[in-house]
Design an enzyme around this catalytic site. Structure first.
Site, PDB file in Angstrom:
ATOM      1  N   CYS A  19      39.208 136.557   8.715  1.00  0.00           N
ATOM      2  CA  CYS A  19      40.155 135.528   8.286  1.00  0.00           C
ATOM      3  C   CYS A  19      41.136 135.191   9.417  1.00  0.00           C
ATOM      4  CB  CYS A  19      40.852 135.961   6.994  1.00  0.00           C
ATOM      5  SG  CYS A  19      41.338 134.542   6.011  1.00  0.00           S
TER       6      CYS A  19
ATOM      7  N   HIS B  22      36.427 137.181   3.618  1.00  0.00           N
ATOM      8  CA  HIS B  22      36.760 138.611   3.617  1.00  0.00           C
ATOM      9  C   HIS B  22      35.567 139.449   3.157  1.00  0.00           C
ATOM     10  CE1 HIS B  22      41.183 138.349   4.142  1.00  0.00           C
ATOM     11  NE2 HIS B  22      41.015 137.147   3.621  1.00  0.00           N
TER      12      HIS B  22
ATOM     13  N   GLU C 163      35.180 142.512   3.367  1.00  0.00           N
ATOM     14  CA  GLU C 163      35.561 143.855   2.881  1.00  0.00           C
ATOM     15  C   GLU C 163      35.642 143.936   1.360  1.00  0.00           C
ATOM     16  OE1 GLU C 163      37.527 141.661   4.338  1.00  0.00           O
ATOM     17  OE2 GLU C 163      39.656 141.941   3.890  1.00  0.00           O
TER      18      GLU C 163
HETATM   19  N1  GLN Z   1      47.182 132.892   7.320  1.00  0.00           N
HETATM   20  C1  GLN Z   1      45.856 132.403   7.444  1.00  0.00           C
HETATM   21  C2  GLN Z   1      45.559 131.286   6.472  1.00  0.00           C
HETATM   22  O1  GLN Z   1      46.255 131.111   5.518  1.00  0.00           O
HETATM   23  C3  GLN Z   1      44.853 133.526   7.291  1.00  0.00           C
HETATM   24  C4  GLN Z   1      44.842 134.112   5.919  1.00  0.00           C
HETATM   25  C5  GLN Z   1      44.155 135.444   5.866  1.00  0.00           C
HETATM   26  O2  GLN Z   1      43.926 136.068   6.899  1.00  0.00           O
HETATM   27  N2  GLN Z   1      43.833 135.908   4.694  1.00  0.00           N
HETATM   28  O3  GLN Z   1      44.613 130.564   6.631  1.00  0.00           O
END
Ligand code: GLN
Length: 549
Positions: free
Chosen positions: A379, A514, A516
């Protein structure tokens, strides 16, 4: 017909109620039952989505995109049939929100709306929704008995045995049995008090799970049974272990699943815990080990990255590799350089929000790219990989995400509304006033480019993974980044970038989603297995280089 097991906690918090619930789910599932799992949280936030990871640990995202308590992560890691979702986590805030909406609509036909019966009825309705058609629904009540906030939940679950009959309901209470070193004594009094408190609200526990450092001696077990009115064989000792995944077997050996089956009058096949046994066996017979760095911003509270840490360990279990996870504060790398990363066999930059430590993460990506260290970006970890490539490979000076710099000359990461309408400019500043519920959340389909590292690792080209973010790769920059050596190997149906890699590197893979959240110890996850395999190779290469020198 679904039966219910309610798990409450007493004496102190942080006893591992989530893990206990998950393990109980695992052993009941091993007896052939289908399980649903619910967490009831007494706090007033409508969901944990807006809560700081510093305070509350990770926000676990379910398949349907619900932002839930991290305990739901334990449930999914331990129980295959428990599919968490919108109806698996209810907070006081959410219950009240529903009740107040009904009151405003006039659903209560002019009645005075009260905690009993309106709030308690709504709690019971929520439990029924979350239970679905599983054989057994496990309901964990957050907080400890005696908290003002928990009372409506406890009252609701008390009523459930009256509503459904006591042979369809089991009450499990988790307590602490401390050892006082100065007098060398094991103390049962806090447990006695906690059960007394529970009984004063009308709940007689059927099973006590006693947390202690060492296995509970028979004498104490007897004493607890006598004072709490719980059968002696239903006083289970949950002593400290070095490995979470040993707990299902430990609980099974003490007959916990039999006691539940007895009370619910279920005739069940024998438990098959062989998969759990092989996990424990793998963890006792590592072939090698690797050092993996996690460079993030919430490193002081380990629970902030709990699913990620577990997923890395699962990668280790499936490759027989002991994974030592080292946590580094990205801000520290920003201030003191990347020296601490030397010697690491793999580096992960996890998800995150807010600009603190961002330059340290970008520096980390530069380090892995230039030094051929396996990299897994998740992310935000993908977004910094894109920023780094933009700055240092494509020569786009000052490239940044608009999350951190509204005036960047190269908004390579931005809100879709910013880049779709303005072709790379950052005119439409979309300040989110309501931070709850503005994100891309939950599982979405992704297609992977044939022959990419991503596709090789997954062993297929269509996957589904969970999201939790607002910002996206700005498609107007894709061609320039591609020309500079970045490969966009995964895309969503609406052509958003889902995965990036760098071809000229042993293992560099980052995802907008994600992974995970979908890893579990029994099945592992292809990306983490791939990453740990690469880290292993890196480690072996390093050992070889030292030997040659
Ligand atoms: N802050 C970033 C976004 O909102 C990444 C979010 C995250 O890593 N879950 O896109």
């Amino acid at each position: 017909m679904t039966s219910f097991v309610f798990i409450t906690g007493g004496v102190v918090s942080s006893l591992g109620k989530g893990i206990t619930s998950a393990c109980l789910g695992a052993i009941l599932e091993a007896r052939g039952l289908s399980i649903s799992m619910i967490k009831l949280d007494p706090y007033i936030n409508v969901d944990p989505g807006t809560m700081s990871p510093f305070q509350h640990g990770e926000v676990f995202v379910t398949h349907d995109g619900t932002e839930t308590d991290l305990d739901l992560g334990h449930y999914e890691r331990f129980v295959r049939t428990a599919k968490g979702g919108r109806n698996s986590n209810f907070t006081t805030g959410r219950i009240y929100e529903t009740v107040i909406a009904k009151e405003r609509r006039g659903d209560y036909l002019g009645a005075t709306v009260q905690v009993i019966p309106h709030i308690t009825d709504e709690i019971k309705r929520s439990i029924m929704k979350g239970a679905g058609d599983a054989d057994i629904c496990l309901v964990e009540i957050g907080g400890t008995v005696g908290d003002i906030e928990s009372l409506p939940f406890l009252e609701a679950i008390r009523q459930m045995s009256v509503d459904h009959g006591h042979d369809r309901v089991v009450y499990v209470h988790l307590t602490l049995v401390p050892y006082i070193a100065t007098s060398a004594e094991i103390k049962t009094k806090p447990t006695q008090h906690s059960v007394k408190e529970l009984r004063s609200i009308g709940i007689q526990p059927d099973i006590l799970v006693c947390r202690s450092e060492k296995p509970l001696p028979d004498e104490q077990r007897k004493k607890i049974a006598l004072f709490t009115n719980v059968r002696e064989d239903a006083v289970i000792s949950a002593y400290d272990v070095d490995d979470l995944y040993k707990i299902p077997t430990i609980m099974h050996k003490q007959g916990l699943d039999d006691i539940v089956a007895r009370q619910l009058r279920l005739d069940l096949p024998a438990a098959d815990l062989s998969e759990w046994d092989s996990i424990v066996e793998a963890k006792q017979n590592w072939q090698t080990e690797v050092n993996v760095a996690l460079v993030g911003k919430y490193v002081d509270l380990r629970d902030s990255y709990i699913s990620l840490r577990e997923a890395l360990l699962h990668g280790g279990i499936h490759t027989r590799t002991r994974v030592n996870v080292h946590y580094f504060d990205a801000e520290q790398i920003e201030e003191q350089g990347d020296g601490c990363l030397h010697g690491m066999d793999g580096i992960v930059v996890p998800g995150g929000f807010g600009d603190r430590g961002i330059e340290g993460m970008i520096q980390t990506v530069r380090y892995v790219r230039e030094n051929n260290v396996p990299y897994l970006g998740i992310c935000l970890g993908m977004q910094v990989a894109v920023i780094e490539a933009a700055r240092n490979l494509a020569g786009l000076d000052g490239a940044m995400s608009t999350e951190f710099d509204k005036n960047t000359p190269h908004p390579v990461i931005a809100l879709i509304t910013e880049w779709q309408t303005q072709s790379g400019s950052v005119e439409q500043r979309d300040e989110q006033s309501d931070l709850g519920g503005t994100m891309r959340l939950g599982a979405q389909a992704i297609s992977l480019a044939k022959g990419s590292l991503a596709a090789t690792n997954y062993g297929k080209t269509s996957i589904e993974e969970r999201h939790r973010h607002r910002y996206e790769v700005n498609n107007n920059y894709r061609a320039r980044l591609e020309a500079a050596g970045m490969r966009f190997s995964g895309t969503s149906v609406d052509d958003l970038v889902e995965m990036v890699e760098i071809a000229d590197h042993p293992w560099f893979l980052a995802s907008q989603f994600h992974p995970e959240f979908t890893s579990n110890p029994r099945d592992g996850h292809p990306l983490f297995i791939g990453f740990i395999t690469a880290a292993r190779q890196h480690h072996e290469g390093a050992v070889l280089r030292v030997a040659e020198a």
